[in-house]
Structure formats: structure tokens, C-alpha cells
Motif scaffolding. Structure first.
Motif, PDB file in Angstrom:
ATOM      1  N   GLN A  37       0.806  -1.170   0.023  1.00 23.02           N
ATOM      2  CA  GLN A  37      -0.012   0.053  -0.094  1.00 23.02           C
ATOM      3  C   GLN A  37       0.831   1.434  -0.021  1.00 23.02           C
ATOM      4  OE1 GLN A  37      -2.931  -0.695  -0.708  1.00 23.02           O
ATOM      5  NE2 GLN A  37      -3.608   1.480  -0.630  1.00 23.02           N
ATOM      6  N   LEU A  38       2.043   1.073   0.736  1.00 19.71           N
ATOM      7  CA  LEU A  38       2.800   2.136   0.811  1.00 19.71           C
ATOM      8  C   LEU A  38       3.591   2.611  -0.668  1.00 19.71           C
ATOM      9  CD1 LEU A  38       3.552   4.039   3.187  1.00 19.71           C
ATOM     10  CD2 LEU A  38       5.840   2.361   3.608  1.00 19.71           C
ATOM     11  N   VAL A  39       4.112   1.309  -0.943  1.00 19.66           N
ATOM     12  CA  VAL A  39       5.056   1.234  -2.271  1.00 19.66           C
ATOM     13  C   VAL A  39       3.997   1.855  -3.237  1.00 19.66           C
ATOM     14  CG1 VAL A  39       5.832  -0.221  -3.974  1.00 19.66           C
ATOM     15  CG2 VAL A  39       6.413  -0.691  -1.571  1.00 19.66           C
ATOM     16  N   LYS A  40       2.693   1.493  -3.274  1.00 16.73           N
ATOM     17  CA  LYS A  40       1.758   1.995  -4.291  1.00 16.73           C
ATOM     18  C   LYS A  40       1.586   3.635  -4.368  1.00 16.73           C
ATOM     19  CE  LYS A  40      -2.480   0.498  -5.930  1.00 16.73           C
ATOM     20  NZ  LYS A  40      -3.811  -0.176  -5.697  1.00 16.73           N
ATOM     21  N   ASN A  41       1.671   3.805  -3.159  1.00 15.07           N
ATOM     22  CA  ASN A  41       1.275   5.527  -3.150  1.00 15.07           C
ATOM     23  C   ASN A  41       2.620   6.338  -2.578  1.00 15.07           C
ATOM     24  OD1 ASN A  41      -1.531   5.425  -3.184  1.00 15.07           O
ATOM     25  ND2 ASN A  41      -1.586   3.838  -1.709  1.00 15.07           N
ATOM     26  N   ALA A  42       3.756   6.053  -2.514  1.00 11.78           N
ATOM     27  CA  ALA A  42       4.641   7.095  -2.068  1.00 11.78           C
ATOM     28  C   ALA A  42       5.976   6.571  -3.051  1.00 11.78           C
ATOM     29  CB  ALA A  42       4.974   6.923  -0.666  1.00 11.78           C
ATOM     30  N   SER A  43       6.649   7.606  -3.211  1.00 10.39           N
ATOM     31  CA  SER A  43       8.063   7.366  -4.109  1.00 10.39           C
ATOM     32  C   SER A  43       9.000   7.574  -3.270  1.00 10.39           C
ATOM     33  CB  SER A  43       7.932   8.390  -4.915  1.00 10.39           C
ATOM     34  OG  SER A  43       9.275   8.510  -5.599  1.00 10.39           O
ATOM     35  N   PHE A  44       9.832   6.448  -3.083  1.00  9.73           N
ATOM     36  CA  PHE A  44      11.015   6.198  -2.053  1.00  9.73           C
ATOM     37  C   PHE A  44      11.873   5.127  -2.472  1.00  9.73           C
ATOM     38  CE2 PHE A  44       7.684   3.952  -0.156  1.00  9.73           C
ATOM     39  CZ  PHE A  44       8.532   2.771   0.126  1.00  9.73           C
TER      40      PHE A  44
ATOM     41  N   PHE B  30       6.345 -10.883  -6.682  1.00  7.85           N
ATOM     42  CA  PHE B  30       6.149 -11.418  -8.057  1.00  7.85           C
ATOM     43  C   PHE B  30       5.489 -12.965  -7.790  1.00  7.85           C
ATOM     44  CE2 PHE B  30       9.633  -8.505  -9.094  1.00  7.85           C
ATOM     45  CZ  PHE B  30       8.703  -7.457  -9.863  1.00  7.85           C
TER      46      PHE B  30
ATOM     47  N   ARG C  49      13.050   1.813  -2.718  1.00  3.18           N
ATOM     48  CA  ARG C  49      12.271   0.689  -2.055  1.00  3.18           C
ATOM     49  C   ARG C  49      13.155  -0.085  -1.330  1.00  3.18           C
ATOM     50  NH1 ARG C  49       8.107   3.183  -3.292  1.00  3.18           N
ATOM     51  NH2 ARG C  49       7.245   2.956  -5.262  1.00  3.18           N
TER      52      ARG C  49
ATOM     53  N   ALA D 297       5.089  -1.677  -7.951  1.00  6.21           N
ATOM     54  CA  ALA D 297       3.533  -0.749  -7.738  1.00  6.21           C
ATOM     55  C   ALA D 297       2.669  -1.308  -8.502  1.00  6.21           C
ATOM     56  CB  ALA D 297       3.941   0.869  -7.768  1.00  6.21           C
ATOM     57  N   ASP D 298       3.074  -1.883  -9.618  1.00  6.05           N
ATOM     58  CA  ASP D 298       2.057  -2.312 -10.723  1.00  6.05           C
ATOM     59  C   ASP D 298       1.685  -3.887 -10.365  1.00  6.05           C
ATOM     60  OD1 ASP D 298       2.407  -0.132 -11.885  1.00  6.05           O
ATOM     61  OD2 ASP D 298       3.694  -0.477 -13.390  1.00  6.05           O
ATOM     62  N   ARG D 299       2.441  -4.361  -9.332  1.00  7.26           N
ATOM     63  CA  ARG D 299       1.896  -5.727  -9.153  1.00  7.26           C
ATOM     64  C   ARG D 299       1.387  -6.224  -7.938  1.00  7.26           C
ATOM     65  NH1 ARG D 299       4.357  -9.594 -13.141  1.00  7.26           N
ATOM     66  NH2 ARG D 299       3.933 -11.136 -11.295  1.00  7.26           N
TER      67      ARG D 299
ATOM     68  N   TRP E 218      10.597  -0.961 -10.046  1.00 11.13           N
ATOM     69  CA  TRP E 218       9.600   0.022 -10.886  1.00 11.13           C
ATOM     70  C   TRP E 218       8.156  -0.815 -11.025  1.00 11.13           C
ATOM     71  CZ3 TRP E 218       9.243   4.875 -10.848  1.00 11.13           C
ATOM     72  CH2 TRP E 218      10.341   5.448 -10.827  1.00 11.13           C
TER      73      TRP E 218
END
Lengths: 266, 260
Positions: B95-102, B168, B104, B257-259, B254
Motif C-alpha cells: 500500500q505504501l509502495v503504491k502511494n509513495a515514491s522512495f 512476483f 524501495r 507498484a504495478d504488481r 518499478w
């Protein structure tokens, strides 16, 4: 329309498309092995964005309107560098803060204070900078009494206020806000809007999505309309909002817009 | 690579805050809190004492069995615990990965730092045991920091790979415990390396962990220097693994966030 002040491009998006996999994703080794051996693709592709180009200059406040699924949130996610475009390039300048989902970085077991530091560092602030702005953030969010209470005891409104307050005090050059003002009570939404107006007047560049068209008209200096993953119109907020809400003359107006844009490019 | 490193350095305050968060969240709501960092290795020591010292009578080269076993358990638990926790470092925070850029890698890196805190706590008990049994120590202790650095690099390399893989492939969640179990018995944690037949030693020492555990025992308990050749191999493997794992991580980050 040069006014003498220098025009600084803050965002430059060139030919951006984004493709997602939909349907059943291979999330286990077996599934991807089976998919690979049988030669059948394990999922379909969905183009969430198609060939979007946009340039935003410093000090602009751009509102993105469009139906659900039009690609607004995907676009903001790409701008925020959470995800990468499949095709095309995105350049942004300066410090950026993105508010994509309220309370996304909050942990329920941590106190409001601890979550401010966590969220602030996630937005790229140092702990020192957060300490300096801490009181302002707390005052704006109106949760002073509960600042040392775990946020799991917060109401949804309190979480929302705290979350917005942190982003509103980042001191960034570029603020991205996704559909945030439509949540929460009207009084706080008003307060957020006033704060954002102040930031805008100080020269911050803001890109927001909103279903509240009045907000877009009142607040933004420019608006763009997304439909089916494409950016189909770009112009004055009133014009774009009318285009979006006026369903009868929808396609006609879009044709006119596109003709205008073609004309502008030739 | 340099660009990645610069971004990570910029995110050091986030790394610090995240590590504190992980520590707090881990012990939040548990009655004994940080005491678990001590109780857990202690409990494992007791179990292994019963198994290996009392039942199987594994030779311990004249060192009290408790000391011998614990000296292997402490470094082992650092790596195995960290690897198992880090598997979920990204998966549990998508949820964090999907909504914030830092960057990883902050998330698995935070897990490793939490492991370092646990390691420090359990190492205090090791020091206490050494003192209790009046085991003399010498200048060979100076090598311990070097061993820790090598071990941390190796552990981080595995953590980065495992945490990215779980995003994955959900199978990783089951594969990691099996792999760690296997690895435990292939490393001289519960037995001295001398039990491994000389003719198999070459293959045995390809496992970088085998040499590490043995080296810790030598420099802490026996006041002798480790065998340099296998240690050099371990160091090389660790560095190469870390670089390769980090590059792989940055290439696939990258897609996190898409997976989901």
C-alpha cells in the motif's frame, strides 16, 4: 502572452502511455511456468493511458477532470514516480510531494506524532525539517489532543486531516493531490482549499484531480480532461468543466477542441 | 549505480524512521517487548542443548556445550531471522509502495537494521556466557567486526532478492523457510566443522555461511585466526552477491507498484 516573468516548465510529459496487465496474474511459479510452456499469455493488457503529453509551468494550478477509469489517478501516479510509463518520458523539476491516498503511510499502532515523522520522511523531508514544522502540522490538522494516541483510535476525519496537513507543509515546489478534497467535511475541505490557494500564491505548482467541478473552476488556473486514457482537452477551467459536464454537445465540443489543438500545433 | 546510492543517502532519515517503526510495531502489544530479542535465542539454545549436547553428544572441542552452541546460534539467527522477516518487507507494505515514491530498498534494509538490534541484544548474552565460563579472549576478537560486515552484506544480498521475489511469486513465502532449514543443517551451527569429512570439505565450504560460523567460533572461543582462503572466498561471494542483488532489485523495483 509573455508577461515579463520567466516561464519555468515544472512538468514535461512527452507521449506517455501506460499499460497494465489485467485478468488473472501469474503470481505463483506454477502459473507462470504453465503460461510459459503452453505459450499462452497469462494476462491481457489494458492501456490505462495513451500518448499523453502535457507541459506545466511554475505557478500553474492544473485540475484534471474525467470519469472514473479515465486515467487521472494513473497519470498522477506516474508524475509522482510511483510507477514508470510504458512508453514516453516524464521530467519534473524541484521537490515534489504527492498525496495519492490518505493515510497510506500511517501505521495504526503508532501515535500521531510517530506517524507524522514517518509520513514526512516518506515525502522526502528530513527529521529536522519535520521537527521545525511539527507544531504547524498539528495545529492545522486539529488533532493536538490526540497527538500521542495511536492512530488506530483516530476517526477517519482525523486521519484525513493529519495526512493532508503533512503534505501541505512539505514546502515543495510541486504538489500532486489525488481526489482528496472531496473526502471529509465541508469545513475542513474549505480550509484545505484556502491553504492550497496560499501555496499557489507563493508560487507552488499544483496538479490535482477532483470530482468537485466547482473546486476546479474556483481554484485552478488551467484544466485538462481525460477520457479513455487520453488527454482530450486542455484549456480554461470553465471551458473544460463545461465540456466535461455538458454531455449533449460533448463530442462536438471535443472535436472543436481537437481542431483547435491541431491548429495550434501546425 | 551512483545515482541509486545518492538517492538512498538522501533517504537516510526515512531509513532511520522506518527502522524505529519496525521495532515499535514488532514489539507493540507484546507483554515482554524487547526482552523477546533475548528470550528467543535463549529458548533455542535450551532446545539445541537438549538435542545436541545431551542426546547426540556432539563434540565441542573442550568448550562448554552451551557456549559452543550459542556462539553458532547468534550469527545464524541474525541472518536467518532477518531473511525470513525481510521476505515480507515489501509484500506487507505494498500500500505504501503504491502511494509513495522512495527508494524501495529502504524497506528490506530496515529489516536488516532491526536484525542488527536483535543481534546486539543476543550478543550481550554471548559476552555474559563467555565471562561466566571464564573463557579467555584475545586479539583475535578484532576480526569480529570484519566478520559482521561480511555477514551483513551476504544477508542483505539475500534479503533484497527474497523481498523482491515475493512480490512476483507468492511461492517464495514457502520456499524461504524450507531453504533456511536446509541451510541451517549445511552450516556448522549445531556441530563443529571438524565433523565434516576432509574429502567433502571443499564442497562444504562453498557455502559462504559455513566459513563464517566457523570463523566466529575460532576468533571468539579459541583465540585462533580463521583459515584465510575460505574466508576470502566468503568475502568475495558476499560482495558479488550484494552488487548483483542490488542491481536486480533496482531493475525490477518499478514493477512493485504495478504488481499487487
Amino acid at each position: 502572452m509573455l508577461t515579463g516573468s520567466k516561464i519555468v516548465p515544472m512538468i514535461r510529459v512527452r507521449g506517455v502511455s501506460k499499460r497494465y496487465r489485467v485478468g488473472k496474474l501469474a503470481t505463483t511459479l506454477k502459473e507462470s511456468l504453465v503460461g510459459w510452456l503452453s505459450g499462452t499469455p497469462s494476462a491481457d493488457w489494458l492501456w490505462a493511458l495513451r500518448d499523453v503529453s502535457l507541459s506545466v509551468n511554475a505557478g500553474e494550478a492544473v485540475g484534471i477532470v474525467g470519469h472514473n477509469g479515465a486515467g487521472k489517478s494513473t497519470f498522477l501516479r506516474l508524475l509522482a514516480r510511483v510507477s514508470k510509463p510504458t512508453v514516453g518520458t516524464i521530467e519534473t523539476k524541484g521537490r515534489m510531494a504527492a498525496l495519492l491516498e490518505l493515510g497510506a503511510g500511517f501505521h495504526p499502532d503508532l501515535t500521531g506524532r510517530e506517524n507524522i515523522f514517518l509520513n514526512g520522511t516518506l515525502l522526502g523531508l528530513t527529521r529536522k525539517e519535520i521537527s521545525k514544522r511539527f507544531d504547524e502540522i498539528v495545529a492545522f490538522s486539529e488533532v493536538e489532543r490526540f497527538i500521542d494516541t495511536p492512530v488506530k483510535h483516530f476517526s477517519r476525519g482525523m486521519t484525513l486531516r493529519l495526512s493532508f496537513a503533512i503534505a501541505a507543509y512539505v514546502n515543495c515546489d510541486l504538489l500532486l493531490v489525488d481526489e482528496v478534497l472531496s473526502v471529509g467535511d465541508a469545513r475542513f475541505a474549505e480550509k484545505c482549499l484556502i491553504r492550497m490557494q496560499r501555496l499557489r500564491d507563493q508560487g507552488m505548482t499544483i496538479v490535482l484531480t477532483s470530482h468537485n467541478l466547482q473546486t476546479v473552476v474556483d481554484f485552478c488556473s488551467r484544466a485538462v480532461l481525460f477520457r479513455g486514457g487520453s488527454l482530450i482537452a486542455d484549456g480554461q477551467p470553465e471551458e473544460i468543466v463545461n465540456l466535461y459536464s455538458n454531455k449533449s454537445s460533448h463530442s462536438e465540443a471535443i472535436d472543436r477542441q481537437q481542431a483547435l489543438r491541431r491548429g495550434a500545433w501546425v | 549505480m551512483i545515482e541509486h546510492w545518492r538517492r538512498l543517502v538522501d533517504a537516510r532519515d526515512l531509513l532511520y524512521t522506518w527502522t524505529i517503526r519496525e521495532l515499535k510495531v514488532r514489539y507493540a502489544g507484546s507483554l515482554l517487548g524487547l526482552a523477546w530479542a533475548l528470550l528467543y535465542p535463549l529458548a533455542l539454545l535450551l532446545v539445541s542443548m537438549v538435542m545436541f549436547a545431551w542426546f547426540l553428544r556432539v563434540p565441542t572441542a573442550g568448550v562448554p556445550a552451551a557456549l559452543f552452541l550459542y556462539c553458532g546460534l547468534v550469527p545464524w539467527l541474525f541472518s536467518s531471522g532477518t531473511i525470513q522477516n525481510s521476505a515480507f518487507a515489501l509484500f506487507a507494505n505494498l500500500q505504501l509502495v503504491k502511494n509513495a515514491s522512495f527508494p524501495r530498498e529502504v524497506l528490506p534494509l530496515g529489516t536488516v537494521l532491526v536484525g542488527v538490534v536483535d543481534l546486539t541484544v543476543s550478543a550481550v548474552l554471548l559476552a555474559a556466557l563467555v565471562a561466566y565460563y571464564r573463557r579467555p579472549v584475545g586479539s583475535t576478537l578484532l576480526l569480529v567486526p570484519v566478520l559482521l560486515i561480511i555477514q551483513s552484506m551476504l544477508t542483505l544480498a539475500i534479503c533484497l532478492f527474497v523481498s523482491a521475489s515475493l512480490v512476483f511469486y507468492r511461492d517464495v513465502r514457502f520456499l524461504v523457510p524450507i531453504g533456511m532449514q536446509l541451510w541451517l543443517y549445511l552450516s556448522p551451527v549445531f556441530y563443529p566443522i571438524d565433523l565434516v569429512p576432509q574429502r567433502d570439505r571443499f564442497w562444504y565450504l562453498l557455502n559462504p555461511f559455513a566459513e563464517l560460523i566457523d570463523a566466529y567460533r575460532r576468533v571468539i572461543l579459541f583465540r585462533t585466526w580463521p583459515e584465510w582462503e575460505p574466508l576470502a572466498w566468503t568475502a568475495v561471494v558476499s560482495v558479488v552477491a550484494l552488487v548483483a542483488s542490488y542491481m536486480h532489485f533496482k531493475r525490477v523495483e518499478w514493477e512493485f507498484a504495478d504488481r499487487i
